[in-house]
Design a protein around this motif. Structure first.
Motif, PDB file in Angstrom:
ATOM      1  N   LEU A   1      -8.128   2.681   1.373  1.00 54.07           N
ATOM      2  CA  LEU A   1      -6.742   2.215   1.482  1.00 54.07           C
ATOM      3  C   LEU A   1      -6.236   2.406   2.916  1.00 54.07           C
ATOM      4  O   LEU A   1      -5.500   1.572   3.445  1.00 54.07           O
ATOM      5  CB  LEU A   1      -5.836   2.987   0.520  1.00 54.07           C
ATOM      6  CG  LEU A   1      -6.094   2.788  -0.973  1.00 54.07           C
ATOM      7  CD1 LEU A   1      -5.098   3.576  -1.786  1.00 54.07           C
ATOM      8  CD2 LEU A   1      -6.019   1.322  -1.334  1.00 54.07           C
ATOM      9  N   ALA A   2      -6.629   3.523   3.532  1.00 51.81           N
ATOM     10  CA  ALA A   2      -6.184   3.795   4.903  1.00 51.81           C
ATOM     11  C   ALA A   2      -6.699   2.721   5.850  1.00 51.81           C
ATOM     12  O   ALA A   2      -5.987   2.285   6.764  1.00 51.81           O
ATOM     13  CB  ALA A   2      -6.656   5.173   5.347  1.00 51.81           C
TER      14      ALA A   2
ATOM     15  N   LEU B   1      -0.436   5.053  -1.806  1.00 53.08           N
ATOM     16  CA  LEU B   1      -0.655   6.117  -0.819  1.00 53.08           C
ATOM     17  C   LEU B   1       0.335   7.252  -1.008  1.00 53.08           C
ATOM     18  O   LEU B   1      -0.002   8.422  -0.888  1.00 53.08           O
ATOM     19  CB  LEU B   1      -0.544   5.550   0.603  1.00 53.08           C
ATOM     20  CG  LEU B   1      -1.765   4.757   1.062  1.00 53.08           C
ATOM     21  CD1 LEU B   1      -1.459   4.033   2.361  1.00 53.08           C
ATOM     22  CD2 LEU B   1      -2.952   5.677   1.253  1.00 53.08           C
TER      23      LEU B   1
ATOM     24  N   CYS C   1      -3.804  10.375   3.629  1.00 51.97           N
ATOM     25  CA  CYS C   1      -2.672   9.593   3.147  1.00 51.97           C
ATOM     26  C   CYS C   1      -1.559   9.552   4.186  1.00 51.97           C
ATOM     27  O   CYS C   1      -0.939   8.503   4.405  1.00 51.97           O
ATOM     28  CB  CYS C   1      -2.145  10.182   1.851  1.00 51.97           C
ATOM     29  SG  CYS C   1      -3.302  10.023   0.516  1.00 51.97           S
TER      30      CYS C   1
ATOM     31  N   ALA D   1      -4.659  -0.197   5.390  1.00 51.51           N
ATOM     32  CA  ALA D   1      -3.331   0.005   5.975  1.00 51.51           C
ATOM     33  C   ALA D   1      -3.380  -0.192   7.487  1.00 51.51           C
ATOM     34  O   ALA D   1      -2.511  -0.839   8.065  1.00 51.51           O
ATOM     35  CB  ALA D   1      -2.825   1.406   5.644  1.00 51.51           C
TER      36      ALA D   1
ATOM     37  N   PHE E   1      -0.772   9.301  -4.006  1.00 53.76           N
ATOM     38  CA  PHE E   1      -1.920  10.135  -3.645  1.00 53.76           C
ATOM     39  C   PHE E   1      -1.462  11.321  -2.798  1.00 53.76           C
ATOM     40  O   PHE E   1      -1.920  12.448  -2.962  1.00 53.76           O
ATOM     41  CB  PHE E   1      -2.961   9.321  -2.869  1.00 53.76           C
ATOM     42  CG  PHE E   1      -3.894   8.527  -3.751  1.00 53.76           C
ATOM     43  CD1 PHE E   1      -4.537   9.135  -4.813  1.00 53.76           C
ATOM     44  CD2 PHE E   1      -4.131   7.185  -3.520  1.00 53.76           C
ATOM     45  CE1 PHE E   1      -5.396   8.422  -5.627  1.00 53.76           C
ATOM     46  CE2 PHE E   1      -4.988   6.455  -4.322  1.00 53.76           C
ATOM     47  CZ  PHE E   1      -5.608   7.080  -5.383  1.00 53.76           C
TER      48      PHE E   1
ATOM     49  N   MET F   1      -8.945   6.765  -0.945  1.00 55.32           N
ATOM     50  CA  MET F   1      -7.823   6.810   0.001  1.00 55.32           C
ATOM     51  C   MET F   1      -8.259   6.329   1.386  1.00 55.32           C
ATOM     52  O   MET F   1      -7.501   5.663   2.091  1.00 55.32           O
ATOM     53  CB  MET F   1      -7.291   8.235   0.120  1.00 55.32           C
ATOM     54  CG  MET F   1      -6.587   8.716  -1.126  1.00 55.32           C
ATOM     55  SD  MET F   1      -6.352  10.495  -1.034  1.00 55.32           S
ATOM     56  CE  MET F   1      -6.597  10.936  -2.736  1.00 55.32           C
TER      57      MET F   1
ATOM     58  N   ALA G   1      -2.503   7.187   6.980  1.00 55.19           N
ATOM     59  CA  ALA G   1      -2.455   5.804   6.518  1.00 55.19           C
ATOM     60  C   ALA G   1      -1.012   5.326   6.381  1.00 55.19           C
ATOM     61  O   ALA G   1      -0.676   4.213   6.763  1.00 55.19           O
ATOM     62  CB  ALA G   1      -3.181   5.671   5.176  1.00 55.19           C
TER      63      ALA G   1
ATOM     64  N   LEU H   1       0.817  -1.215   0.000  1.00 59.46           N
ATOM     65  CA  LEU H   1       0.000   0.000   0.000  1.00 59.46           C
ATOM     66  C   LEU H   1       0.846   1.258   0.000  1.00 59.46           C
ATOM     67  O   LEU H   1       0.335   2.348  -0.197  1.00 59.46           O
ATOM     68  CB  LEU H   1      -0.932   0.012   1.218  1.00 59.46           C
ATOM     69  CG  LEU H   1      -2.163  -0.875   1.070  1.00 59.46           C
ATOM     70  CD1 LEU H   1      -2.927  -0.918   2.377  1.00 59.46           C
ATOM     71  CD2 LEU H   1      -3.054  -0.355  -0.038  1.00 59.46           C
TER      72      LEU H   1
END
Lengths: 511, 317
Positions: free
Chosen positions: B173-174, A119, A149, B177, A122, B170, A152, A115
């Motif tokens: 995705l977070a 990320l 982002c 993660a 982005f 996002m 994360a 990932l």
């Protein structure tokens, strides 16, 4: 803004990293890393091209959707934005290269963090979008992109302490965003426009605007971890993976600083007073002293570097009191404005290079030792001379010894402080440098000290060390084109300008 | 009459907010939160912002509520397992007293009240009307849609909306993660075999789909649009999951990736195409604006619905 040349460049600077990030989702781990490294060169060359164009034609704009402000949004790349975009590109390329080998080297033990690449791209799109934005609400959207982002990425390692720190980071960042959004709502409600240029013209002093300025500034101060709100930064930045720490410390916190600089010098001039600048300066000075002192007390390398970030970001805030004219002073004859601006820009660049290098070096040390206790740095010079050199060079730039970029920044700040007669900032600047020297020399002393009994260092790919060393050297090399860079920046609307609030805006009581 | 309804609404909203914060049990807090969200949606309707009301009811109250209920179940499972161990350790270790001082609470409270008062004063001074409403409506014929909110979101400020669609991806995705570490192994979710539940879900599915499609298309003329429709379509995915049809995990990987990214991707490619043909990023040719906006909205709704389902599927895995 019609008089400026339009070009597709600003839209591409956001669109390309966004496209790369989306595309990378379709690849497996190996393909993502390859796409990431190639993509970083693509975005980097685009940024370089944009820099050349701006040098040639001055400010370039892109009117999104063909709708002119105030109805639509306008992207503009002026010299100030070009410098930040260029800086992001250079640091981004080095960190991408480092990450490519870093994640490959760590495959056996932990995994390859697929990932990371989407990320990171982005995040890159968000940063470029922030630097290009000329619209209050669009700025909010870009900081939202950056926050999500960044958080994360910070929790990517999946360790419990990273998740804990990441949650705290997320909460602090969201509170900052909400405060900012509240201020934006107040301003839009009272002026009916969101475009920064139009706002600079129509904003009149008044209670609503002053309050909006306060909440917006508070929100941004939380996001850039200014002194009383710095609590989230050290755990979040130190618990992340090495390339991520470098990204967060070198680039992400600079975004909030850039926004504050833009908004203060281009939009809120009418609401600012001398005292407001002094207050920001005090939080900056407090951050310098507190952060450096805390760094000196740390026993873990990454925590030390993270605390040092709090301190170095404090120097940036000390630029603001110099920009605001005291009653009776006149911005046209204020010869300290150019040094103050130079100090700010060079501090941003020198810190970005030095801090990225230090965090990448910390990653190398962790990879070699399995942990980052400072005590174990003993004999580093013998085992990994390149990394030791990188730490030394980056540290020298942080202290501000000549001829580093950090020296130029701190020297110009001192010059500005004395020229403006605000001498009371000088002790904080000098004490900060002294404390910084304390923790940097502590690291170097250990690096040179012979080891008594010690686990051997595990081998680390040479290329990782080269990346960290080149970044450290970068913090020195930026001094060479300093004069040209300052000349280039003078094409920016706000660069070198001061804020004369009370006299220009008619003031609260004068009308 | 109006003022009566409004003040009742205001009092209820604040009352429910306090009840939610002070609820002694997590389950109670979650249910009060549902009610609070509905009150807030009603308040938005009273303020004339129907778009926001639908989004508030669907996303903030509906989807968030589902996630909260789900985590509530996980909590209860974890706690019932750890209960004995916890009680055992609790008897050994003296409970540490919270360093809670009434002075800090007082200072914080006073500060908050002061902040609220200044905020109210600042909001009071904001002039009525104004804004960009007039010029947004004046440009409506050029925008391809008839509802000013949709015109702002999908045309005038399409760039912001494009970034926001990205933010949802996002966010997904977070969550992936952050999910790298599983603190507690959750017992697998046994697929619901309750025939009544499964039948009900099957009846609801087409209704939700139709209503979502209606909101999507109606966004052209009135309140509604991609985000609102997406939540209804996302609800289909969640309901099917709850009924034991794990739709999202059954779909092949490639397809999932396309579903989640198509909204952002199509919008972006459209923007690049517009630039390649000499326009600006997101500059629609006026003749096709209405059609293109509908396509963008439909694909965005599909992506957001897929993202919401994926979040639910991932968290309950």
């Amino acid at each position: 803004m019609k008089e400026f040349p339009t070009s597709a460049l600003p839209a591409l600077l956001v669109g390309l990293p966004m496209l790369l990030a989306t595309m990378s989702l379709f690849f497996r781990v190996k393909g993502r890393a390859l796409l990431g490294v190639l993509g970083s060169f693509l975005v980097g060359s685009l940024a370089f091209f944009a820099f050349i164009e701006v040098a040639k034609y001055g400010t370039i704009i892109h009117i999104l959707g063909g709708w002119e402000p105030p109805l639509g949004i306008l992207l503009r790349i002026d010299p100030l934005a070009a410098v930040f975009i260029g800086l992001t590109a250079i640091i981004g390329i080095f960190i991408s290269l480092y990450s490519w080998w870093y994640f490959r080297a760590r495959i056996a033990s932990i995994g390859r963090f697929p990932l990371f690449w989407p990320l990171w791209f982005f995040l890159w799109a968000g940063l470029n979008g922030l630097f290009l934005s000329n619209d209050l609400f669009n700025l909010y959207v870009t900081i939202e992109v950056i926050t999500i982002c960044a958080v994360a990425l910070a929790v990517l390692s999946g360790e419990a302490k990273a998740l804990k720190a990441g949650l705290r980071y997320l909460l602090a960042a969201i509170i900052g965003s909400m405060a900012y959004l509240f201020g934006v709502a107040l301003i839009y409600g009272s002026t009916g426009t969101l475009d920064l240029n139009l706002l600079g013209e129509v904003l009149k002093p008044g209670n609503t605007k002053t309050f909006a300025l306060i909440v917006i500034t508070l929100g941004l101060l939380i996001k850039k971890a200014a002194f009383p709100f710095h609590f989230w930064l050290p755990p979040a930045h130190s618990a992340a993976l090495a390339p991520v720490s470098a990204l967060l410390s070198a680039l992400v916190v600079k975004g909030a600083f850039y926004m504050m600089l833009r908004l203060w010098t281009e939009v809120f001039e009418v609401s600012l007073t001398f005292a407001a600048g002094q207050l920001i300066g005090i939080t900056g000075a407090a951050a310098v002293l507190w952060g450096s002192w805390q760094a000196l007390l740390q026993t873990n390398f990454k925590l030390l570097v993270a605390h040092s970030s709090v301190a170095q970001m404090g120097y940036l805030l000390m630029m603001f009191p110099l920009l605001i004219m005291a009653p009776g002073q006149d911005a046209d004859s204020a010869e300290w404005l150019a040094p103050a601006w130079t100090a700010g820009i060079f501090q941003v660049m020198a810190h970005a290079f030095a801090k990225a290098s230090l965090f990448l070096s910390a990653g190398i040390v962790v990879m070699a030792l399995g942990h980052d206790r400072i005590e174990s740095l003993r004999d580093l010079v013998a085992w990994m001379p390149m990394t030791a050199m990188a730490i030394g060079i980056a540290g020298v730039s942080l202290i501000g010894l000549p001829p580093s970029g950090g020296f130029l920044a701190k020297w110009m700040l001192l010059k500005g402080v004395f020229l403006s007669g605000q001498w009371w900032w000088a002790p904080a600047i000098l004490a900060g440098s002294l404390l910084t020297a304390g923790y940097v020399f502590m690291l170097l002393r250990l690096a040179f000290a012979p080891a008594r009994v010690k686990d051997p260092f595990r081998p680390v790919p040479k290329i990782l060390q080269v990346c960290a060393l080149l970044l450290a050297l970068g913090s020195f090399l930026i001094v060479i084109p300093a004069e040209n860079l300052i000349q280039f920046l003078e094409g920016s609307k706000s660069f070198g300008s001061g804020i004369e609030s009370i006299m220009k805006g008619g003031g609260y009581g004068n009308e | 009459m109006d003022i009566l309804i409004d003040s009742l609404l205001a009092i209820l909203t604040i009352y429910l907010a306090f009840r939610c914060m002070l609820a002694p049990k997590l389950s109670k807090a979650v249910f009060v939160f549902f009610a609070f969200g509905l009150m807030l949606a009603l308040a938005w309707i009273r303020l004339g912002a129907v778009d926001v009301a639908i989004a508030e009811a669907a996303i903030a109250s509906g989807f968030m509520g589902v996630l909260m209920l789900d985590s509530l179940r996980d909590f209860s499972l974890i706690f019932s397992k750890n209960q004995e161990r916890l009680e055992e350790t609790a008897s050994k270790i003296p409970i540490k007293k919270d360093s809670y001082h009434w002075t800090t609470a007082l200072a914080l409270g006073l500060g908050l009240i002061l902040f609220l008062l200044i905020s109210i004063q600042a909001i009071w001074e904001v002039p009525q009307g104004g804004g960009l409403t007039a010029i947004a409506e004046a440009n409506l014929p050029m925008s391809g849609v008839e509802h000013p909110v949709t015109a702002v979101l999908l045309n005038y400020r399409a760039y912001d909306t494009w970034l926001e669609i990205g933010v949802i991806l996002m966010g997904l995705l977070a969550i992936f993660a952050a999910g790298g570490l599983k603190q507690y192994r959750k017992p697998g979710l046994a697929p619901a075999q309750d025939p009544l539940l499964r039948k009900t879900i099957l009846i609801f599915t087409p209704v939700l789909f139709l209503f979502g499609a209606f909101l999507l298309y109606f966004g052209k003329m009135g309140p509604g649009g991609a985000f609102q429709a997406a939540v209804l379509w996302g609800a289909i995915g969640i309901l099917l999951h709850l009924g034991g049809w794990t739709v999202f995990t059954v779909i092949p990987r490639r397809m999932r990736q396309i579903l989640v990214t198509i909204g952002l991707g199509f919008f972006m490619i459209l923007g690049f195409t517009q630039m390649a043909t000499g326009g600006a990023f997101f500059e629609y040719p006026p003749a096709y604006a209405g059609f293109l906006i509908l396509v963008v909205e439909t694909l965005a709704a599909i992506s957001i619905a897929a993202a919401l389902t994926a979040i639910f599927a991932f968290l309950t895995k």
